[in-house]
Design a protein around this motif. Structure first.
Motif, PDB file in Angstrom:
ATOM      1  N   VAL A  86       0.849  -1.194   0.000  1.00 38.25           N
ATOM      2  CA  VAL A  86       0.000   0.000   0.000  1.00 38.25           C
ATOM      3  C   VAL A  86       0.883   1.242   0.000  1.00 38.25           C
ATOM      4  N   SER A  87       0.325   2.354  -0.475  1.00 36.52           N
ATOM      5  CA  SER A  87       1.094   3.593  -0.499  1.00 36.52           C
ATOM      6  C   SER A  87       0.597   4.518   0.617  1.00 36.52           C
ATOM      7  N   ILE A  88       1.460   5.451   0.982  1.00 42.47           N
ATOM      8  CA  ILE A  88       1.124   6.386   2.057  1.00 42.47           C
ATOM      9  C   ILE A  88       1.103   7.799   1.479  1.00 42.47           C
ATOM     10  N   PRO A  89       0.015   8.524   1.691  1.00 43.89           N
ATOM     11  CA  PRO A  89      -0.079   9.856   1.084  1.00 43.89           C
ATOM     12  C   PRO A  89       0.763  10.901   1.841  1.00 43.89           C
ATOM     13  N   LYS A  90       1.030  11.975   1.136  1.00 47.04           N
ATOM     14  CA  LYS A  90       1.895  13.029   1.668  1.00 47.04           C
ATOM     15  C   LYS A  90       1.343  13.635   2.963  1.00 47.04           C
ATOM     16  N   GLY A  91       0.026  13.795   3.009  1.00 50.32           N
ATOM     17  CA  GLY A  91      -0.589  14.421   4.175  1.00 50.32           C
ATOM     18  C   GLY A  91      -0.283  13.673   5.461  1.00 50.32           C
ATOM     19  N   TRP A  92      -0.133  12.386   5.332  1.00 50.07           N
ATOM     20  CA  TRP A  92       0.217  11.568   6.504  1.00 50.07           C
ATOM     21  C   TRP A  92       1.713  11.704   6.776  1.00 50.07           C
ATOM     22  N   ARG A  93       2.495  11.585   5.713  1.00 45.98           N
ATOM     23  CA  ARG A  93       3.952  11.620   5.886  1.00 45.98           C
ATOM     24  C   ARG A  93       4.398  12.921   6.539  1.00 45.98           C
ATOM     25  N   ASP A  94       3.710  14.006   6.200  1.00 45.43           N
ATOM     26  CA  ASP A  94       4.093  15.305   6.751  1.00 45.43           C
ATOM     27  C   ASP A  94       3.875  15.408   8.253  1.00 45.43           C
ATOM     28  N   ARG A  95       2.922  14.636   8.764  1.00 42.37           N
ATOM     29  CA  ARG A  95       2.588  14.788  10.181  1.00 42.37           C
ATOM     30  C   ARG A  95       3.205  13.712  11.073  1.00 42.37           C
ATOM     31  N   PHE A  96       3.858  12.746  10.459  1.00 41.37           N
ATOM     32  CA  PHE A  96       4.427  11.652  11.241  1.00 41.37           C
ATOM     33  C   PHE A  96       5.946  11.659  11.147  1.00 41.37           C
ATOM     34  N   HIS A  97       6.582  11.302  12.243  1.00 42.32           N
ATOM     35  CA  HIS A  97       7.980  10.891  12.166  1.00 42.32           C
ATOM     36  C   HIS A  97       7.956   9.412  11.866  1.00 42.32           C
ATOM     37  N   TYR A  98       8.649   8.993  10.854  1.00 46.38           N
ATOM     38  CA  TYR A  98       8.559   7.564  10.541  1.00 46.38           C
ATOM     39  C   TYR A  98       9.756   7.124   9.721  1.00 46.38           C
ATOM     40  N   HIS A  99      10.041   5.838   9.831  1.00 42.56           N
ATOM     41  CA  HIS A  99      10.815   5.211   8.767  1.00 42.56           C
ATOM     42  C   HIS A  99      10.181   3.855   8.522  1.00 42.56           C
ATOM     43  N   ILE A 100       9.953   3.551   7.278  1.00 38.94           N
ATOM     44  CA  ILE A 100       9.304   2.295   6.925  1.00 38.94           C
ATOM     45  C   ILE A 100      10.243   1.571   5.977  1.00 38.94           C
ATOM     46  N   ASP A 101      10.702   0.414   6.408  1.00 33.69           N
ATOM     47  CA  ASP A 101      11.697  -0.316   5.637  1.00 33.69           C
ATOM     48  C   ASP A 101      11.288  -1.784   5.604  1.00 33.69           C
ATOM     49  N   VAL A 102      10.127  -2.018   5.016  1.00 33.97           N
ATOM     50  CA  VAL A 102       9.546  -3.352   5.057  1.00 33.97           C
ATOM     51  C   VAL A 102      10.188  -4.222   3.980  1.00 33.97           C
ATOM     52  N   PRO A 103      10.735  -5.368   4.364  1.00 33.10           N
ATOM     53  CA  PRO A 103      11.413  -6.215   3.387  1.00 33.10           C
ATOM     54  C   PRO A 103      10.432  -6.935   2.468  1.00 33.10           C
ATOM     55  N   ALA A 104      10.892  -7.238   1.265  1.00 33.94           N
ATOM     56  CA  ALA A 104      10.069  -7.990   0.316  1.00 33.94           C
ATOM     57  C   ALA A 104      10.290  -9.478   0.528  1.00 33.94           C
TER      58      ALA A 104
END
Lengths: 793, 291
Positions: A86-104
């Motif tokens: 799934v993709s994450i929209p900018k509006g969410w990314r702007d308000r969260f501190h995050y790193h997402i590094d999910v392996p395939a």
């Protein structure tokens, strides 16, 4: 009560019932094609090992053997599905501190196996028996590695790391805040911190997953039948991984025996089986058995919440600070969705000004963790609702009254929470009445005062009764979009197709109700197609309590486009301005003149391309339209669940005397199906609270391999349930609907643990982990020296 | 979850079945109701070369009065036993227990002989034959062998049956007048194998308990006769204190193990509760004359 004038709001039986109840449903397992072969996957029996080689020599000699592949055989040919689907929209990314590094996850493990059940080879044979015989003969050469069996171990320095490319077992972290949680906590009169554990269990559909694929060499195209909730996602992955135009890949979900989120993403088999069909030029079938389902289809929950609540003497909550860890298992195919949901939903129906939340996803050598009915909300509600009970009891306030003091009152709706939803839009609770739902639920149980009297009388006689509630809000109908296609057929029938996928909800019925009202036709004049990529160019799928909201709205909008043309043609035919026309009973007629009308069938014939049509000048032929509904944001369902339990001191047995849910999903298109949806979810939630559990031993071996070990609640074990619907319309979409697919499953674990803890208040016992085990309940009584009075056993 | 390959025989007579068993012996498995064997085969936990299906042997399915007690053919369905007047009158404990076995579809296929031969320690039938000192009658080409329940269950899923022997019938002794019975168990869900269960049969003679029979299931590698508890009630009568003491003795006398459903300590604790309840109920029935 609202007056029901059309089909929307009527408790119609499902159109699907006839075939399903007559045993004429068509599931993937029912599909038989000429020259079809069958596959069996060879799955790891150890949780963690390096693959040094896979020997097929003996398997190749087995009767009926067709072919076999290891991960290495396909490494550069069938590349992995994206680690996060799934993709994450900018509006969410702007308000969260995050790193997402999910392996395939590799389509077949080629370098390492990372959990018991992960496939590292596939064997194809003339039937499934022979495929299993040959699969048994496959010899792996494994270098067994130390398994990472829990998050504590995973986070310790020196722990083995599952995914070298990530570099650590932390595969995602995210956090956000509103107000100032730490400062508010420091100022709070009272603060209580606990660890709340919501255990590991799974969607357990009656039909396990299944894939049949058929390749057509003439058109270089694939037809794939999958027991899935997301046909368009599967088409996209097959198209991109196998290098085919999506148009040449048709994915169909025929009748599907339940999904509950577990079929809500693309699995490696969805891509590998079509690849084999294309390679072998033969149709091929894979039907997962129950053991494979338990070890390889996604698990869910497994969250540790370290939550601290700050509150004042009146029970007013001033802040919540939550730091939670999700045991993700080996992969996390839907990425950080559950964590984002937990953060967005934790505050529930309460007005709380200061909030901090941080979620961490940790990889372990267990089956992958993915959304299951509720998807982050049951775990958040569990932590929050237990915390409120503990807080209330600590100051001698009834937990139910403490909730009423903190709930957002109806007059403050729409209510801006001050956090972004996962679609990036600031959360606004759009409609409802939370305190009313709570009050009605408790009244349905006989009222709070009445119960407290019963409880006290019971206690005097050695009976242990408890009451517990669970309240939540749920963002439903999330984007990004859903597609619908509406077409007028030469027969005069309205052909509706939706990108939503039907797996028991009754979509063929519900969307027919919506379309019949929009067109003002008898419902039999509407034909609905679901879960077929050939029927709708773009679709998203049935996940996240979204189909009635999103696909329903798409049907309304697509219909409007076609209706505009139909009206113009009718105006031309009747030589009457459109303003004087109306849709009525399968026709367009002149208002106030019953006999002056043209039927939809006549309008289609008037619209057709070629000579002698009766379209207005300059109008293109074709009475069809697609619409892709992009919801502005989610709409907010909510509920209160409430339970009365009785505990048996001798055995610890928990008996749920009565269970009530007061639920608001806005306008109910079909109250009968809505009731069934909520009720089904409640039973799953009761299963989570009392029965269902997936456990691993200290070596990383899964302990539940059958449904004799993984206990699903049966009808015998289901308590009396009352469902009450508060139909407060949503202002956010044309139908006034809110989603209800997941809601039922969210609150039973907190309602039941709260009730059990309430019954054990004389012993100050807290149940802060699910499931509630009778053994633990018995332990409380045993330590207190209490047993069942004679003659009552 | 498909069974490995096997040869299949469906003999029409006991003689034929025994002859087949004689020739295949350890490589053969007997298929009765299939409620345990079929899952075992599907999981490939057993790989018999031969399956001998005895479901077509009519002579193995019967319930009849015999020597004041009752004799039951090995392939008699549990559902038939549940509804049998003869069983209700002559072996009421078996009737009590049978109602608790699985679910109706399971009892409709499941057989008493299959349950005893499989010897699952949590199953009800083994506990009943143990409590009642029933006799298992086995047949082979070598002849008939009568095995008392006390010598039939050897260890987990293992019985005294030899590879060439077929369990053909079970004989239950007469039930004395003034007897009450109860089978009490606790399971996570209705119809599941018991976490612990207790079979009780009490015969009252005035204030005395002249005969007391107790056995537990789910509390060890096989059914367990609760001899110490029996003695306490036989010696001390059916008073509350005596029953409580017997329950404690029962708990002390079992050897449960831990699994995903319950710890050993919890099962032991449940044996205490189940013994107390079973004795209370059996005594009440004996006193009330309702069995």
């Amino acid at each position: 009560m609202r007056e029901i004038t059309g089909y929307v709001g009527k408790p119609l039986l499902r159109r699907e019932d006839r075939r399903l109840l007559h045993g004429e449903g068509q599931f993937v397992g029912d599909i038989v094609l000429p020259k079809m072969v069958h596959c069996a996957f060879v799955r790891s029996q150890v949780p963690h090992a390096r693959i040094k080689g896979v020997d097929f020599a003996a398997a190749r000699r087995a009767p009926g053997f067709v072919t076999a592949l290891s991960g290495r055989d396909i490494r550069n040919v069938v590349t992995p599905i994206a680690g996060m689907q799934v993709s994450i929209p900018k509006g969410w990314r702007d308000r969260f501190h995050y790193h997402i590094d999910v392996p395939a996850q590799q389509i077949l493990a080629d370098d390492k196996v990372n959990y018991v059940g992960e496939a590292y080879a596939v064997v194809v044979a003339e039937d499934r028996y022979k495929a299993e015989d040959a699969a048994e003969l496959v010899e792996p050469d494994f270098e067994v590695l130390e398994p990472v069996v829990d998050v504590d171990r995973a986070l310790k320095p020196g722990s083995p790391v599952l995914h070298a490319e990530v570099g650590s077992n932390v595969i995602s972290v995210m956090s956000t805040k509103k107000g100032d949680g730490a400062a508010a906590l420091a100022r709070a009169k009272h603060r209580i911190k606990r660890r709340y554990y919501h255990h590991r269990y799974a969607a357990m559909p009656m039909e396990c997953r299944a894939v049949v694929a058929d390749y057509d060499i003439r058109t270089d195209s694939l037809t794939v039948w999958s027991s899935t909730q997301v046909v368009h996602w599967i088409r996209k992955e097959i198209g991109s991984i196998l290098g085919m135009p999506e148009e040449r890949v048709r994915v169909i979900a025929p009748d599907v025996g339940g999904g509950f989120g577990g079929k809500g993403h693309v699995y490696p088999e969805d891509v590998l089986v079509p690849y084999l069909a294309r390679t072998l030029r033969r149709p091929i079938k894979y039907v997962e058995d129950r053991f494979e389902h338990l070890v390889n289809s996604a698990h869910a929950r497994d969250n540790f919440h370290d939550l601290e609540i700050g509150f004042d003497d009146d029970g007013k909550i001033v802040c919540i600070v939550d730091d939670f860890v999700i045991d993700s298992g080996a992969y996390s195919p839907v990425g950080a969705t559950c964590a984002a949901n937990s953060i967005a939903h934790l505050l529930g129906p309460y007005d709380i000004q200061n909030y901090e939340a941080k979620g961490t996803l940790v990889a372990t050598n267990k089956t992958s963790n993915a959304p299951y009915r509720g998807a982050g909300r049951p775990e958040a509600a569990f932590a929050m609702e237990r915390a409120i009970d503990i807080a209330a009891n600590s100051i001698g306030l009834d937990p139910i009254l403490m909730r009423l003091r903190n709930m957002v009152p109806p007059e403050r709706l729409p209510f801006s929470v001050g956090l972004p939803y996962r679609d990036g839009v600031p959360i606004t609770y759009d409609s409802g009445d939370y305190p009313q739902a709570l009050r009605r639920a408790v009244e349905e149980l006989g009222g709070l005062e009445n119960f407290r009297r019963r409880q006290a009388e019971g206690l005097a006689a050695g009976r242990y009764l408890g009451i517990g509630v669970g309240c939540y809000v749920e963002g439903t109908g999330v984007g990004p979009f859903e597609g619908a296609s509406v077409r007028l057929d030469p027969s005069g029938k309205i052909m509706v197709a939706v990108g939503a996928n039907n797996h028991g909800q009754g979509h063929e019925t519900v969307f027919a109700q919506v379309a019949a009202d929009v067109w003002n036709v008898p419902i039999d004049q509407v034909v609905v197609t679901t879960a077929d990529t050939a029927a709708v160019p773009m679709g998203y799928g049935t996940i996240a309590s979204r189909s009635t909201v999103t696909a329903g709205s798409a049907v309304v909008h697509a219909s409007a486009k076609v209706k505009d043309k139909v009206l113009a043609i009718a105006a031309n035919m009747l030589e009457t301005p459109t303003a004087d026309l109306e849709f009525r009973d399968g026709a367009v007629g002149v208002k106030g003149v019953p006999d002056l009308k043209v039927t939809l069938k006549e309008i289609w014939w008037a619209s057709r391309p070629g000579w002698d049509h009766k379209r207005p000048p300059d109008m293109e032929a074709g009475l069809e339209a697609n619409h892709y509904y992009e919801p502005p944001t989610v709409t907010w369902s909510y509920a209160t669940n409430a339970a009365i339990v009785e505990l048996d001191p001798d055995t610890g047995r928990v008996t749920v005397e009565k269970f009530v849910a007061v639920h608001d999903a806005g306008i109910l298109v079909n109250p009968l199906l809505a009731d069934g949806q909520v009720r089904g979810g409640l039973v799953q939630g009761i299963g989570a609270a009392l029965y269902e559990e997936i456990a691993y031993d200290e070596n990383g071996q899964i302990l539940m391999g059958t449904l004799a070990d993984y206990l699903l609640p049966t009808a015998d074990d289901t308590p009396p349930i009352t469902v009450i619907h508060q139909e407060i319309p949503s202002p956010s979409n044309p139908l006034g609907v809110k989603g209800l697919g997941e809601g039922g499953a969210i609150a039973p674990p907190c309602a039941i643990t709260n009730a059990v803890s309430d019954a054990l208040r004389p012993f100050k016992a807290e149940f802060n982990a699910t499931p509630v085990r009778w053994e633990q309940v018995r332990k409380v009584f045993a330590e207190a020296g209490v047993s069942t009075p004679r003659g009552r056993g | 979850m498909k069974p490995p390959q096997f040869d299949y025989h469906a003999p029409g007579s006991i003689e034929e079945a025994v002859t087949l068993l004689g020739s295949y012996g350890g490589d053969a498995k007997v298929l009765a109701g299939g409620q345990s064997l079929i899952p075992v085969l599907n999981f490939r936990l057993a790989r018999p070369g031969v399956l001998i299906d005895i479901n077509r042997i009519g002579a193995l399915s019967f319930i009849r009065e015999a020597d004041g007690g009752v004799a039951i053919g090995a392939t008699t369905r549990q559902r038939m036993i549940e509804g049998s007047d003869i069983v209700g009158r002559r072996a009421p404990l078996l009737a009590d227990a049978t109602r608790l076995i699985g679910h109706l579809p399971i009892r409709t296929r499941g057989t008493i002989g299959g349950s005893l031969s499989h010897a699952d320690p949590a199953a009800e039938d083994p506990a009943v034959v143990t409590a009642l000192d029933a006799t298992m009658v086995a047949l082979s080409k070598r002849g008939e062998r009568r095995v008392p329940a006390s010598g039939f269950f050897r260890s987990l899923l293992t019985t005294a049956l030899e590879p060439d022997e077929l369990l053909v019938r079970i004989e239950f002794p007469p039930t004395p007048a003034g007897t009450g019975t109860a089978f009490v168990e606790i399971s996570r869900r209705h119809g599941d194998f018991a976490l612990a269960g207790v079979a009780a049969q009490v015969t009252l003679a005035g204030d005395r308990a002249s005969e007391v029979r107790l056995a537990a299931c789910g509390a060890g590698p096989g059914p367990i006769r609760l001899a110490a508890a029996e003695k306490i009630v036989r010696d001390g009568g059916a008073s509350a204190a005596s029953i409580e003491a017997a329950a404690a003795a029962a708990a002390a006398g079992v050897e449960p193990t831990s699994d995903v459903h319950a710890s050993a300590a919890y099962r032991r604790d449940l044996v205490r509760a189940m013994t107390r309840r079973a004795l209370e109920r059996a005594v009440a029935r004996a006193a009330g004359g309702t069995r």
